[in-house]
Design a protein around this motif. Structure first.
Motif, PDB file in Angstrom:
ATOM      1  N   GLY A 193      30.720  42.976  13.951  1.00  9.50           N
ATOM      2  CA  GLY A 193      31.465  43.412  12.782  1.00  9.50           C
ATOM      3  C   GLY A 193      32.955  43.207  12.927  1.00  9.50           C
ATOM      4  N   THR A 202      31.523  44.776   6.113  1.00  9.15           N
ATOM      5  CA  THR A 202      31.832  46.045   6.759  1.00  9.15           C
ATOM      6  C   THR A 202      32.395  47.049   5.760  1.00  9.15           C
ATOM      7  OG1 THR A 202      34.152  45.552   7.280  1.00  9.15           O
ATOM      8  CG2 THR A 202      32.504  44.751   8.837  1.00  9.15           C
ATOM      9  N   GLU A 210      29.077  51.788  11.943  1.00 14.66           N
ATOM     10  CA  GLU A 210      28.163  50.740  11.499  1.00 14.66           C
ATOM     11  C   GLU A 210      27.054  50.511  12.521  1.00 14.66           C
ATOM     12  OE1 GLU A 210      31.037  47.738  10.811  1.00 14.66           O
ATOM     13  OE2 GLU A 210      31.361  48.310   8.731  1.00 14.66           O
ATOM     14  N   GLU A 223      26.285  44.753   6.840  1.00 13.22           N
ATOM     15  CA  GLU A 223      25.903  43.557   7.585  1.00 13.22           C
ATOM     16  C   GLU A 223      24.546  43.034   7.120  1.00 13.22           C
ATOM     17  OE1 GLU A 223      25.440  41.855  12.151  1.00 13.22           O
ATOM     18  OE2 GLU A 223      26.053  43.931  11.821  1.00 13.22           O
ATOM     19  N   VAL A 236      23.677  49.087   4.474  1.00 14.88           N
ATOM     20  CA  VAL A 236      24.378  48.545   5.637  1.00 14.88           C
ATOM     21  C   VAL A 236      24.963  47.201   5.242  1.00 14.88           C
ATOM     22  CG1 VAL A 236      24.145  47.765   8.018  1.00 14.88           C
ATOM     23  CG2 VAL A 236      22.860  49.767   7.226  1.00 14.88           C
TER      24      VAL A 236
END
Length: 364
Positions: A127, A96, A117, A65, A63
């Motif tokens: 994001g 992202t 996401e 983030e 991920v």
């Protein structure tokens, strides 16, 4: 089956390529496409003909983030749109996924990437997705809204299913489906280089730029004037090119930005000039410090001090040359992979004939 530059004996530059000669040679990077081809004949807005799609680039398998990457961005000419780059410019981090599509589908791709996401985290998240565009309205019903959230999810799923170092489909695929390059059929192209120090740099681009009379391959002008053009010569050069540069070299944001700048030199070597009506934007990111960069929420105590690996600026030159060579070869690969396509109102973009190309460029 269409060939790539090296299949024809065209070797651009001096550095070796990675195993796939693609952006996926940078460990963890994956690419997925959704291609939408439907209908023929006169343009009927909302109905077609449709010649478009979407490409999704996954910088790594986590991920973003939670595990951001250092990144940098550069505009060669700004008559285009790449969302999320203002924060990359100021904050220096890519947080992202990356999407590529046509000019009028940026919104749906951006919104869907946010949704993907959020699902990846299992809760709401902040994001600013990076979505770049080029104009495919010469062949495609660009005002028809044919790229949907389902298409974006399909491209994302295709990327997640791909394996490490997989080959990347090129030409009339994904966001490059309806694109035109140097007066021939264009689209998606990719290439990579393994440079001094063992670092890998890969480039993926969406080629929709250039003028026929300026096309240059490996330093040789290519003058093919007897193939019909999809637009009048005066209208050529009003397209765009978006390039994504990935590397496993440990770079800081300012160094990533400098790598992104060098993609413009690769575009120039093929005859591109960042013309007034062209939107030419380049994003570069480094996967080297994944998991080391802070992703703390505001107000986290105590303030975090963290350490990263960094390559000294004095050792960037091999990476610069790698980006330039890979960008040039990615443009040539996009041209060679693309197939002749007839779109709206019977407009046809003809493929670059590899045999005609070899009349100008020596085999090596």
């Amino acid at each position: 089956m269409r060939q790539r530059a090296r299949d024809l004996g065209i070797r651009i530059g001096t550095a070796d390529t990675g195993p796939a000669n693609a952006i996926t040679d940078v460990a963890g990077v994956r690419v997925g496409h959704t291609t939408i081809i439907r209908g023929d004949g006169p343009l009927r807005v909302g109905e077609g003909p449709v010649r478009t799609g979407v490409t999704v680039v996954l910088p790594h398998d986590g991920v973003l983030e939670d595990e951001p990457l250092y990144a940098g961005f550069h505009w060669l000419n700004g008559n285009g749109e790449i969302t999320g780059t203002a924060w990359i410019h100021d904050g220096g981090m890519l947080t992202t996924l990356i999407g590529l599509t046509n000019t009028h589908s940026v919104g749906v791709v951006r919104d869907t990437l946010i949704d993907l996401e959020r699902r990846g985290r299992g809760h709401g998240s902040w994001g600013l997705p990076v979505v770049g565009e080029t104009w495919d309205g010469v062949l495609n019903d660009i005002d028809g809204g044919h790229v949907t959230a389902a298409h974006v999810r399909e491209a994302y799923e295709a990327a997640t299913r791909s394996g490490p170092g997989d080959a990347v489909a090129e030409g009339n695929v994904g966001g490059g489906t309806g694109m035109i390059c140097h007066g021939f059929k264009g689209g998606i192209g990719t290439s990579s280089r393994v440079v001094e120090g063992g670092w890998t740099v890969g480039v993926l681009l969406q080629a929709n730029h250039g003028r026929r009379e300026r096309l240059t391959v490996d330093g040789v002008p290519v003058r093919i004037d007897d193939v019909p053009r999809p637009v009048a010569p005066a209208a050529e050069g009003a397209g765009s090119v978006i390039a994504i540069v990935a590397t496993d070299a440990p770079l800081l944001p300012h160094q990533c930005r400098r790598l992104a700048q060098r993609a413009g030199l690769g575009i120039a070597r093929t005859g591109g000039a960042g013309e007034n009506f062209s939107g030419d934007g380049f994003l570069a990111f480094s996967t080297a410090n994944r998991g080391r960069l802070p992703s703390d929420a505001p107000g986290t105590e105590p303030p975090r001090v963290f350490q990263v690996d960094v390559l000294a600026d004095a050792y960037l030159d091999p990476l610069f040359h790698g980006v330039i060579e890979a960008t040039e070869e990615a443009v040539v690969n996009a041209l060679l992979a693309a197939e002749t396509m007839t779109g709206r109102d019977g407009v046809t973009a003809y493929a670059l004939d590899p045999d005609r190309l070899l009349e100008f460029v020596d085999r090596r």
